[in-house]
Enzyme design. Sequence first.
Site, mmCIF file in Angstrom:
data_model
loop_
_atom_site.group_PDB
_atom_site.id
_atom_site.type_symbol
_atom_site.label_atom_id
_atom_site.label_comp_id
_atom_site.label_asym_id
_atom_site.label_seq_id
_atom_site.Cartn_x
_atom_site.Cartn_y
_atom_site.Cartn_z
ATOM 1 N N GLY A 106 0.810 -1.206 0.000
ATOM 2 C CA GLY A 106 0.000 0.000 0.000
ATOM 3 C C GLY A 106 0.844 1.256 0.000
ATOM 4 O O GLY A 106 1.898 1.300 0.650
ATOM 5 N N LYS A 120 -5.124 6.069 0.262
ATOM 6 C CA LYS A 120 -4.378 4.809 0.269
ATOM 7 C C LYS A 120 -4.675 4.027 -1.000
ATOM 8 O O LYS A 120 -5.821 3.714 -1.289
ATOM 9 C CB LYS A 120 -4.747 3.960 1.490
ATOM 10 C CG LYS A 120 -4.031 2.611 1.530
ATOM 11 C CD LYS A 120 -4.406 1.829 2.781
ATOM 12 C CE LYS A 120 -3.691 0.490 2.819
ATOM 13 N NZ LYS A 120 -4.033 -0.288 4.043
ATOM 14 N N LYS A 186 -6.746 11.419 8.089
ATOM 15 C CA LYS A 186 -5.425 11.231 8.670
ATOM 16 C C LYS A 186 -5.610 11.005 10.168
ATOM 17 O O LYS A 186 -6.535 11.541 10.780
ATOM 18 C CB LYS A 186 -4.551 12.458 8.444
ATOM 19 C CG LYS A 186 -4.134 12.675 6.999
ATOM 20 C CD LYS A 186 -3.345 13.962 6.840
ATOM 21 C CE LYS A 186 -2.048 13.934 7.627
ATOM 22 N NZ LYS A 186 -1.267 15.188 7.459
ATOM 23 N N GLY A 189 -0.519 10.452 15.856
ATOM 24 C CA GLY A 189 0.335 9.483 16.518
ATOM 25 C C GLY A 189 1.447 8.947 15.651
ATOM 26 O O GLY A 189 1.612 9.333 14.493
ATOM 27 N N ASP A 225 -4.362 -9.252 11.252
ATOM 28 C CA ASP A 225 -2.990 -8.906 10.850
ATOM 29 C C ASP A 225 -2.396 -7.851 11.776
ATOM 30 O O ASP A 225 -1.571 -7.049 11.362
ATOM 31 C CB ASP A 225 -2.968 -8.412 9.397
ATOM 32 C CG ASP A 225 -1.554 -8.309 8.824
ATOM 33 O OD1 ASP A 225 -0.697 -9.135 9.192
ATOM 34 O OD2 ASP A 225 -1.306 -7.400 8.021
#
Length: 304
Positions: A106, A120, A186, A189, A225
């Site tokens: 990605g 993305k 967005k 962090g 994942d």
Amino acid sequence: MVRNVAGDMAELEPEDFYLLSGVEQGMRFSEWVRRNKLPDYADLTAEEIDYRIDRCLDRELIERKTLQYEGYQLTFEGYDALALRTFSERGTIDGVGSPLGLGKEGDVYEVQSFKPLALKYHREGYTNFRAVNREREYTADRDHVSWMYTARKAAEREYEAMESLYPDVSVPRPVDHNRHAIVMDKFPGVELARAKLEPEQAAGVLDLIYRELVTAHDLGWIHADVSEHNVAVAEDGVTLFDWPQAVPTDHENAREFLERDVANLLRYFGRKYPHEIDRDADTAAIAAAIADGSFETVRTFESQ
């Protein structure tokens, strides 16, 4: 690495997109689209097809193969261009900015809209299509799939999961989706793998992440994942991102995937904060507590 095509968009004409859309349509039936099929697929004359092919080849939006026949295929850049045009026509984004992260599965860019967002592009299958095809649940029912199909299905799965989970689970807010691309908020962090936590914070942060998994499970989803590379840590909490491998909780291997998520995080925290986190804690028991909603703290599951 796939080139950012945002700079080409102003130069492309509507007929260029007719050709790209025609190649895309033809790739539903064949990996390489025969040259003589393109006028029908793209709704252009044969003469116009020649001109548009040259323009798109020059910009690396398509590629050509000449063996038994002359065939054409979209590149990822061409697929990106089609998605970008759709987002622009919908008014979702006004422009593409700098990259936020580039990876093998990605590429993420900052985009402008009413506020800064993230775009993305899914790249599943770009570097190792066979491996991704074997591993992804959403390709399991098809004998023959293309990188285009795999990337599109990954985006669909991620968008579906985020739509189901937001705002109850701390995931990026999904904004729009087209083909293999997602526009989302967005998020604040830093990636957990790069976060500098104080040792006394480790258990609390791990508990926060596990509690997000509890809520996700309550809503019918398992990330499947989770690792230190798809959790962001900020002053006000954590964000779980990258959901293309997510599976519903009624999946036949749901508990196995949940236990793997638990183990991945426990292994990371136990390695980085060995005096704070017991890496030998009972992962199966933690996963069971997440599944039944009784999880409170990882301290409960420390080995004796």
